[in-house]
Design an enzyme around this catalytic site. Structure first.
Site, PDB file in Angstrom:
ATOM      1  N   TYR A 144     -10.530  -6.206   3.354  1.00 44.22           N
ATOM      2  CA  TYR A 144     -11.342  -7.228   4.011  1.00 44.22           C
ATOM      3  C   TYR A 144     -10.693  -7.672   5.314  1.00 44.22           C
ATOM      4  O   TYR A 144      -9.498  -7.979   5.348  1.00 44.22           O
ATOM      5  CB  TYR A 144     -11.516  -8.439   3.092  1.00 44.22           C
ATOM      6  CG  TYR A 144     -12.510  -8.229   1.977  1.00 44.22           C
ATOM      7  CD1 TYR A 144     -13.289  -7.079   1.888  1.00 44.22           C
ATOM      8  CD2 TYR A 144     -12.681  -9.201   0.992  1.00 44.22           C
ATOM      9  CE1 TYR A 144     -14.196  -6.895   0.865  1.00 44.22           C
ATOM     10  CE2 TYR A 144     -13.592  -9.031  -0.043  1.00 44.22           C
ATOM     11  CZ  TYR A 144     -14.345  -7.871  -0.098  1.00 44.22           C
ATOM     12  OH  TYR A 144     -15.243  -7.700  -1.116  1.00 44.22           O
ATOM     13  N   LYS A 175     -13.234  -0.848  -0.971  1.00 44.23           N
ATOM     14  CA  LYS A 175     -14.401  -1.714  -0.880  1.00 44.23           C
ATOM     15  C   LYS A 175     -14.322  -2.449   0.454  1.00 44.23           C
ATOM     16  O   LYS A 175     -13.344  -3.138   0.735  1.00 44.23           O
ATOM     17  CB  LYS A 175     -14.411  -2.708  -2.037  1.00 44.23           C
ATOM     18  CG  LYS A 175     -15.587  -3.679  -2.036  1.00 44.23           C
ATOM     19  CD  LYS A 175     -15.403  -4.724  -3.127  1.00 44.23           C
ATOM     20  CE  LYS A 175     -16.494  -5.771  -3.069  1.00 44.23           C
ATOM     21  NZ  LYS A 175     -16.192  -6.945  -3.902  1.00 44.23           N
TER      22      LYS A 175
END
Length: 250
Positions: A144, A175
């Protein structure tokens, strides 16, 4: 190379994310979705390839009866949103062996790319990656972009950088957040190399906008989605799940 088939189907993935309670508190929940048992029911009925829990929920709600039907992914780090810090750090709060004892088929860890605390996160990430691979289970990197080092920089380039970092550091799956358009996501997927990419579903949004995003994600070469609020906050979670599945497995 670690086998990721336990948490994928035909090479594609649909994870039901339910790790938001630690960072967001109860603000995302209502009387129904505050109960983790209801999330497990959605995961089972919806045919998700994995459910993402923090260790406490996994210990109390996940049991052996689910393992072959709804694989468990344990998030190994976490933090609250109560301390305002432009450079976040989410410390490890669960070990790989602890997660395996609970029944985990895979583990995950968040790195905030651009935070001044990257050295601490890199150290924890690499230790987890080594332990997970020694145990023969996949390691998912939540990559992230968040921190003072990312301020003012192009989100598309940063997303590709985050994806590349996951590859360089040895994650089996990464992710990432949707960078806003297909071209940037396609470049991120290319930079991830043989590391597979799933995209976060993010906060609840209009259903059609969300489904259009899923379509774009798959067109860009990702293997699937990690969806939470757009499923379990939906008026009809099963209906939305089926629509998403038809896009991922046409």
């Amino acid at each position: 190379m670690i086998d990721i088939s336990k948490i994928t189907r035909d090479g594609k993935a649909l994870f039901l994310a339910y790790d938001q309670g630690m960072e967001h508190g109860p603000s995302d929940f209502d009387d129904e979705n505050a109960n983790p048992q209801n999330i497990l029911d959605i995961g089972l009925k919806g045919g998700f390839t994995g459910v993402v829990f923090q260790k406490g929920i996994a210990e109390q709600y996940y049991s052996a009866e689910y393992k072959d039907k709804l694989p468990l992914i344990v998030k190994l780090n976490g933090k609250t949103n109560l301390v305002a810090d432009p450079d976040p750090y989410s410390p490890q709060i669960c070990s790989v062996s602890e997660a395996i004892d609970i029944g985990a088929s895979a583990v995950g860890y968040t790195i905030y790319v651009g935070s001044k605390h990257e050295p601490e996160m890199f150290k924890e990430f690499s230790g987890i990656e080594q332990e997970a691979h020694q145990a023969g289970i996949p390691f998912i990197g939540w990559m992230y972009i968040r921190g003072s080092g990312a301020e003012g920089k192009n989100i598309g380039e940063l997303t590709a950088y985050a994806a590349r970092l996951g590859l360089e550091m040895g994650a089996d799956i990464i992710k990432i957040k949707f960078p806003g358009e297909e071209k940037s996501l396609r470049w991120a997927v290319e930079n991830a190399g043989k590391t597979k990419v799933v995209v976060s579903g993010g906060e609840k949004q209009d259903e059609q906008i969300f489904l259009d995003t899923v379509q774009t994600v798959m067109q860009a070469g990702a293997i699937g989605m990690a969806v939470g609020r757009n499923i379990w906050q939906a008026e009809n979670p099963m209906e939305v799940t089926e629509k998403v599945k038809k896009i991922i497995w046409p």
